[in-house]
Design a protein around this motif. Structure first.
Motif, PDB file in Angstrom:
ATOM      1  N   SER A  56      -9.767  23.033 -11.898  1.00 32.26           N
ATOM      2  CA  SER A  56      -9.183  22.879 -13.239  1.00 32.26           C
ATOM      3  C   SER A  56      -7.901  23.690 -13.354  1.00 32.26           C
ATOM      4  O   SER A  56      -6.897  23.228 -13.905  1.00 32.26           O
ATOM      5  CB  SER A  56     -10.181  23.315 -14.313  1.00 32.26           C
ATOM      6  OG  SER A  56     -11.340  22.511 -14.289  1.00 32.26           O
ATOM      7  N   MET A  57      -7.924  24.915 -12.811  1.00 31.07           N
ATOM      8  CA  MET A  57      -6.724  25.753 -12.839  1.00 31.07           C
ATOM      9  C   MET A  57      -5.603  25.108 -12.030  1.00 31.07           C
ATOM     10  O   MET A  57      -4.438  25.097 -12.451  1.00 31.07           O
ATOM     11  CB  MET A  57      -7.052  27.141 -12.284  1.00 31.07           C
ATOM     12  CG  MET A  57      -7.984  27.945 -13.174  1.00 31.07           C
ATOM     13  SD  MET A  57      -8.649  29.402 -12.322  1.00 31.07           S
ATOM     14  CE  MET A  57      -9.662  30.127 -13.613  1.00 31.07           C
ATOM     15  N   TRP A  58      -5.957  24.559 -10.867  1.00 30.36           N
ATOM     16  CA  TRP A  58      -4.970  23.888 -10.021  1.00 30.36           C
ATOM     17  C   TRP A  58      -4.417  22.645 -10.711  1.00 30.36           C
ATOM     18  O   TRP A  58      -3.208  22.394 -10.728  1.00 30.36           O
ATOM     19  CB  TRP A  58      -5.617  23.503  -8.688  1.00 30.36           C
ATOM     20  CG  TRP A  58      -4.707  22.770  -7.754  1.00 30.36           C
ATOM     21  CD1 TRP A  58      -3.845  23.304  -6.853  1.00 30.36           C
ATOM     22  CD2 TRP A  58      -4.581  21.335  -7.640  1.00 30.36           C
ATOM     23  NE1 TRP A  58      -3.186  22.315  -6.172  1.00 30.36           N
ATOM     24  CE2 TRP A  58      -3.617  21.101  -6.635  1.00 30.36           C
ATOM     25  CE3 TRP A  58      -5.181  20.262  -8.270  1.00 30.36           C
ATOM     26  CZ2 TRP A  58      -3.237  19.806  -6.270  1.00 30.36           C
ATOM     27  CZ3 TRP A  58      -4.811  18.977  -7.911  1.00 30.36           C
ATOM     28  CH2 TRP A  58      -3.850  18.752  -6.916  1.00 30.36           C
ATOM     29  N   PHE A  59      -5.303  21.864 -11.310  1.00 28.86           N
ATOM     30  CA  PHE A  59      -4.953  20.614 -11.990  1.00 28.86           C
ATOM     31  C   PHE A  59      -3.933  20.867 -13.105  1.00 28.86           C
ATOM     32  O   PHE A  59      -2.880  20.220 -13.166  1.00 28.86           O
ATOM     33  CB  PHE A  59      -6.237  19.992 -12.563  1.00 28.86           C
ATOM     34  CG  PHE A  59      -6.033  18.759 -13.403  1.00 28.86           C
ATOM     35  CD1 PHE A  59      -5.936  17.511 -12.809  1.00 28.86           C
ATOM     36  CD2 PHE A  59      -5.973  18.846 -14.788  1.00 28.86           C
ATOM     37  CE1 PHE A  59      -5.755  16.377 -13.582  1.00 28.86           C
ATOM     38  CE2 PHE A  59      -5.804  17.721 -15.571  1.00 28.86           C
ATOM     39  CZ  PHE A  59      -5.698  16.480 -14.967  1.00 28.86           C
ATOM     40  N   TYR A  60      -4.232  21.815 -13.976  1.00 21.78           N
ATOM     41  CA  TYR A  60      -3.337  22.080 -15.104  1.00 21.78           C
ATOM     42  C   TYR A  60      -2.037  22.739 -14.657  1.00 21.78           C
ATOM     43  O   TYR A  60      -0.988  22.555 -15.286  1.00 21.78           O
ATOM     44  CB  TYR A  60      -4.052  22.938 -16.149  1.00 21.78           C
ATOM     45  CG  TYR A  60      -5.013  22.133 -16.998  1.00 21.78           C
ATOM     46  CD1 TYR A  60      -4.576  21.440 -18.120  1.00 21.78           C
ATOM     47  CD2 TYR A  60      -6.358  22.043 -16.659  1.00 21.78           C
ATOM     48  CE1 TYR A  60      -5.447  20.680 -18.887  1.00 21.78           C
ATOM     49  CE2 TYR A  60      -7.242  21.286 -17.422  1.00 21.78           C
ATOM     50  CZ  TYR A  60      -6.777  20.603 -18.531  1.00 21.78           C
ATOM     51  OH  TYR A  60      -7.633  19.848 -19.273  1.00 21.78           O
ATOM     52  N   ASP A  61      -2.102  23.489 -13.566  1.00 19.91           N
ATOM     53  CA  ASP A  61      -0.887  24.131 -13.049  1.00 19.91           C
ATOM     54  C   ASP A  61       0.041  23.115 -12.407  1.00 19.91           C
ATOM     55  O   ASP A  61       1.243  23.105 -12.665  1.00 19.91           O
ATOM     56  CB  ASP A  61      -1.274  25.218 -12.044  1.00 19.91           C
ATOM     57  CG  ASP A  61      -0.060  25.983 -11.534  1.00 19.91           C
ATOM     58  OD1 ASP A  61       0.630  26.591 -12.361  1.00 19.91           O
ATOM     59  OD2 ASP A  61       0.182  25.959 -10.317  1.00 19.91           O
ATOM     60  N   GLY A  64       1.668  21.003 -14.894  1.00 19.96           N
ATOM     61  CA  GLY A  64       2.480  21.759 -15.841  1.00 19.96           C
ATOM     62  C   GLY A  64       1.888  21.843 -17.233  1.00 19.96           C
ATOM     63  O   GLY A  64       2.552  22.293 -18.176  1.00 19.96           O
ATOM     64  N   LEU A  65       0.632  21.431 -17.385  1.00 21.87           N
ATOM     65  CA  LEU A  65       0.006  21.438 -18.703  1.00 21.87           C
ATOM     66  C   LEU A  65      -0.369  22.843 -19.165  1.00 21.87           C
ATOM     67  O   LEU A  65      -0.678  23.045 -20.348  1.00 21.87           O
ATOM     68  CB  LEU A  65      -1.247  20.549 -18.682  1.00 21.87           C
ATOM     69  CG  LEU A  65      -1.001  19.049 -18.454  1.00 21.87           C
ATOM     70  CD1 LEU A  65      -2.318  18.308 -18.322  1.00 21.87           C
ATOM     71  CD2 LEU A  65      -0.170  18.467 -19.592  1.00 21.87           C
ATOM     72  N   TYR A 114     -13.513  19.737 -28.747  1.00 20.42           N
ATOM     73  CA  TYR A 114     -13.993  20.265 -27.464  1.00 20.42           C
ATOM     74  C   TYR A 114     -13.179  19.826 -26.237  1.00 20.42           C
ATOM     75  O   TYR A 114     -13.237  20.483 -25.202  1.00 20.42           O
ATOM     76  CB  TYR A 114     -15.452  19.861 -27.262  1.00 20.42           C
ATOM     77  CG  TYR A 114     -16.389  20.548 -28.229  1.00 20.42           C
ATOM     78  CD1 TYR A 114     -16.806  21.855 -28.027  1.00 20.42           C
ATOM     79  CD2 TYR A 114     -16.842  19.896 -29.375  1.00 20.42           C
ATOM     80  CE1 TYR A 114     -17.645  22.501 -28.911  1.00 20.42           C
ATOM     81  CE2 TYR A 114     -17.693  20.540 -30.272  1.00 20.42           C
ATOM     82  CZ  TYR A 114     -18.095  21.830 -30.037  1.00 20.42           C
ATOM     83  OH  TYR A 114     -18.927  22.466 -30.926  1.00 20.42           O
ATOM     84  N   LEU A 115     -12.456  18.713 -26.326  1.00 18.15           N
ATOM     85  CA  LEU A 115     -11.697  18.244 -25.162  1.00 18.15           C
ATOM     86  C   LEU A 115     -10.205  18.144 -25.454  1.00 18.15           C
ATOM     87  O   LEU A 115      -9.482  17.417 -24.781  1.00 18.15           O
ATOM     88  CB  LEU A 115     -12.221  16.885 -24.685  1.00 18.15           C
ATOM     89  CG  LEU A 115     -13.319  16.947 -23.601  1.00 18.15           C
ATOM     90  CD1 LEU A 115     -14.621  17.445 -24.192  1.00 18.15           C
ATOM     91  CD2 LEU A 115     -13.527  15.566 -22.977  1.00 18.15           C
ATOM     92  N   SER A 116      -9.742  18.882 -26.452  1.00 18.64           N
ATOM     93  CA  SER A 116      -8.331  18.812 -26.834  1.00 18.64           C
ATOM     94  C   SER A 116      -7.549  20.031 -26.356  1.00 18.64           C
ATOM     95  O   SER A 116      -6.513  20.372 -26.915  1.00 18.64           O
ATOM     96  CB  SER A 116      -8.223  18.697 -28.359  1.00 18.64           C
ATOM     97  OG  SER A 116      -8.814  19.827 -28.977  1.00 18.64           O
ATOM     98  N   MET A 117      -8.034  20.676 -25.339  1.00 17.09           N
ATOM     99  CA  MET A 117      -7.419  21.883 -24.783  1.00 17.09           C
ATOM    100  C   MET A 117      -7.685  21.884 -23.280  1.00 17.09           C
ATOM    101  O   MET A 117      -8.482  21.060 -22.796  1.00 17.09           O
ATOM    102  CB  MET A 117      -8.031  23.126 -25.441  1.00 17.09           C
ATOM    103  CG  MET A 117      -9.535  23.206 -25.267  1.00 17.09           C
ATOM    104  SD  MET A 117     -10.356  24.364 -26.389  1.00 17.09           S
ATOM    105  CE  MET A 117     -10.314  23.472 -27.945  1.00 17.09           C
ATOM    106  N   PRO A 118      -7.047  22.727 -22.511  1.00 18.93           N
ATOM    107  CA  PRO A 118      -7.376  22.782 -21.088  1.00 18.93           C
ATOM    108  C   PRO A 118      -8.873  22.998 -20.893  1.00 18.93           C
ATOM    109  O   PRO A 118      -9.447  23.944 -21.443  1.00 18.93           O
ATOM    110  CB  PRO A 118      -6.568  23.989 -20.598  1.00 18.93           C
ATOM    111  CG  PRO A 118      -5.411  24.069 -21.534  1.00 18.93           C
ATOM    112  CD  PRO A 118      -5.950  23.657 -22.869  1.00 18.93           C
ATOM    113  N   SER A 119      -9.521  22.118 -20.152  1.00 17.10           N
ATOM    114  CA  SER A 119     -10.972  22.215 -20.017  1.00 17.10           C
ATOM    115  C   SER A 119     -11.460  21.497 -18.767  1.00 17.10           C
ATOM    116  O   SER A 119     -10.830  20.542 -18.287  1.00 17.10           O
ATOM    117  CB  SER A 119     -11.675  21.618 -21.248  1.00 17.10           C
ATOM    118  OG  SER A 119     -11.479  20.222 -21.297  1.00 17.10           O
ATOM    119  N   LYS A 120     -12.580  21.968 -18.272  1.00 15.38           N
ATOM    120  CA  LYS A 120     -13.245  21.311 -17.148  1.00 15.38           C
ATOM    121  C   LYS A 120     -13.786  19.956 -17.584  1.00 15.38           C
ATOM    122  O   LYS A 120     -13.855  19.018 -16.786  1.00 15.38           O
ATOM    123  CB  LYS A 120     -14.384  22.181 -16.625  1.00 15.38           C
ATOM    124  CG  LYS A 120     -13.945  23.537 -16.085  1.00 15.38           C
ATOM    125  CD  LYS A 120     -15.143  24.384 -15.691  1.00 15.38           C
ATOM    126  CE  LYS A 120     -15.929  24.827 -16.902  1.00 15.38           C
ATOM    127  NZ  LYS A 120     -17.083  25.700 -16.554  1.00 15.38           N
TER     128      LYS A 120
END
Length: 367
Positions: A56-61, A64-65, A114-120
């Protein structure tokens, strides 16, 4: 061009969800953003390609999210979520005020929380949508669908969420159990499905020295005791360090996350009471639809497997789920398959259709 009422309703719900999601950072308590901040900031440089937090950290990084404001993340993710729901199909009766539709409408609005922010769970949602794509395809035979879904779930368990490893085995187990003659096939199927989960946990305990719920949910919750976010923890009424205790804990966990009437002790917390009502109605309707599907197995051959996988997940959640709050997020993470189950009788899952290739030849007549 006239917009159909059901599509207009879905768009309306999507707009409402986007509006609510854009104000999340100002109206929700900080604890709702614990995971989001951890994923976005990656304070210990844990990003990687394997593991739910690391990926998840890799995905958002990579996308650029993690560098844009949460309201913008909310906009992007909610649009993707509602486009996926549209692609799965909108049933003809979606625009009617019914109990089934009401539960689905509320679920769609809950994405804004619950799914409107960076999340697994957002990544989980996308992956489960791929599985749903296999299930609704008319290009794949039923047997191959089952094999592909099992392989996708196994891969997901090794790559992202280990506890999904139980789901394909429980799903297959529920299928064979459904072939046995019981007085109440649906209830018996669920009961013996939970017993299979207990057997897996006992086997795991024999090898590892700790049972499944003991080494996951119970151990985590003991560390959380006394914290602000520990009030809605799911704690077994007995110690889970024996086979009997583990069995009790698994049954207790199953009903706590699916028919959480024990959550009514928090009657002074409106959000918990709302969760109890929403989750209880969802579970009761799923059981009803499962029963209806099982009574017409010849007609609903495709849909039967859908329900086996749904209830395999619900049983698995009963083994590992640590908290009533996280139970909501995880349910929304698999909502695409629950959505299909809710509308199993609306022809959203296609039978295999053999495709023929025709070669057209021009016939030239000589005069």
């Amino acid at each position: 061009m006239k917009v159909k009422k059901r599509l207009l309703l879905l768009i309306t719900i999507a707009i409402l969800a986007i509006i609510v999601g854009s104000f999340n950072t100002t109206i929700l308590p900080d604890k709702y953003f614990n995971d989001a901040n951890l994923i976005a900031n990656d304070p210990y440089n844990e990003k990687g390609l394997v593991g739910s937090y690391s990926f998840s950290m890799w995905f958002y990084d990579v996308l650029g999210l993690n560098k844009i404001p949460f309201p913008l993340v909310s906009l992007i993710q909610l649009i993707i979520i509602f486009v996926i729901i549209k692609r799965l199909g909108i049933p003809k009766n979606f625009g009617k005020l019914t109990l089934r539709n009401s539960v689905v409408w509320v679920s769609l609005l809950l994405f804004s929380v619950y799914l409107s922010m960076p999340s697994k769970e957002f990544i989980n949602f996308i992956y489960i949508s791929l599985i749903c794509g296999v299930l609704i395809s008319s290009r794949i035979k039923l047997r191959k669908k089952v094999i592909f879904v099992c392989l996708l779930l196994l891969f997901f368990s090794f790559w992202f969420r280990p506890y999904y490893l139980l789901v394909p085995f429980l799903g297959i187990g529920l299928y064979f159990l459904s072939r046995l003659e019981f007085k109440s096939r649906t209830v018996s199927n669920i009961f013996w499905g939970i017993m299979i989960a207990c057997f897996f946990s006992f086997s795991y305990g024999f090898i590892k020295g700790e049972f499944m719920s003991e080494s996951s949910r119970e151990k985590l919750n003991k560390r959380r005791m006394g914290r602000e976010d520990s009030q809605t923890m799911i704690v077994s009424p007995v110690e889970t360090d024996t086979a009997i205790g583990e069995g009790v804990g698994i049954f207790y966990g199953f009903f706590s996350v699916n028919l959480p009437l024990n959550g009514l002790k928090f009657f002074y917390k409106p959000q918990v009471v709302a969760f109890v009502i929403w989750q209880s109605l969802m579970f009761i309707l799923l059981v009803y639809f499962y029963s209806k599907c099982m009574r017409n197995r010849q007609k609903y051959r495709q849909e039967e497997w859908l329900f086996h996988f749904v209830f395999a997940y619900l049983i698995t959640q009963g083994v590992f789920e640590p908290d009533l709050g996280s139970a909501i997020k995880h349910k929304l993470g698999v909502f695409p398959i629950i959505y299909l189950a809710f509308y199993f009788d609306q022809n959203m899952i296609s039978e295999y259709k053999k495709r023929y290739k025709y070669v057209l030849k021009d016939k030239v007549e000589n005069h």
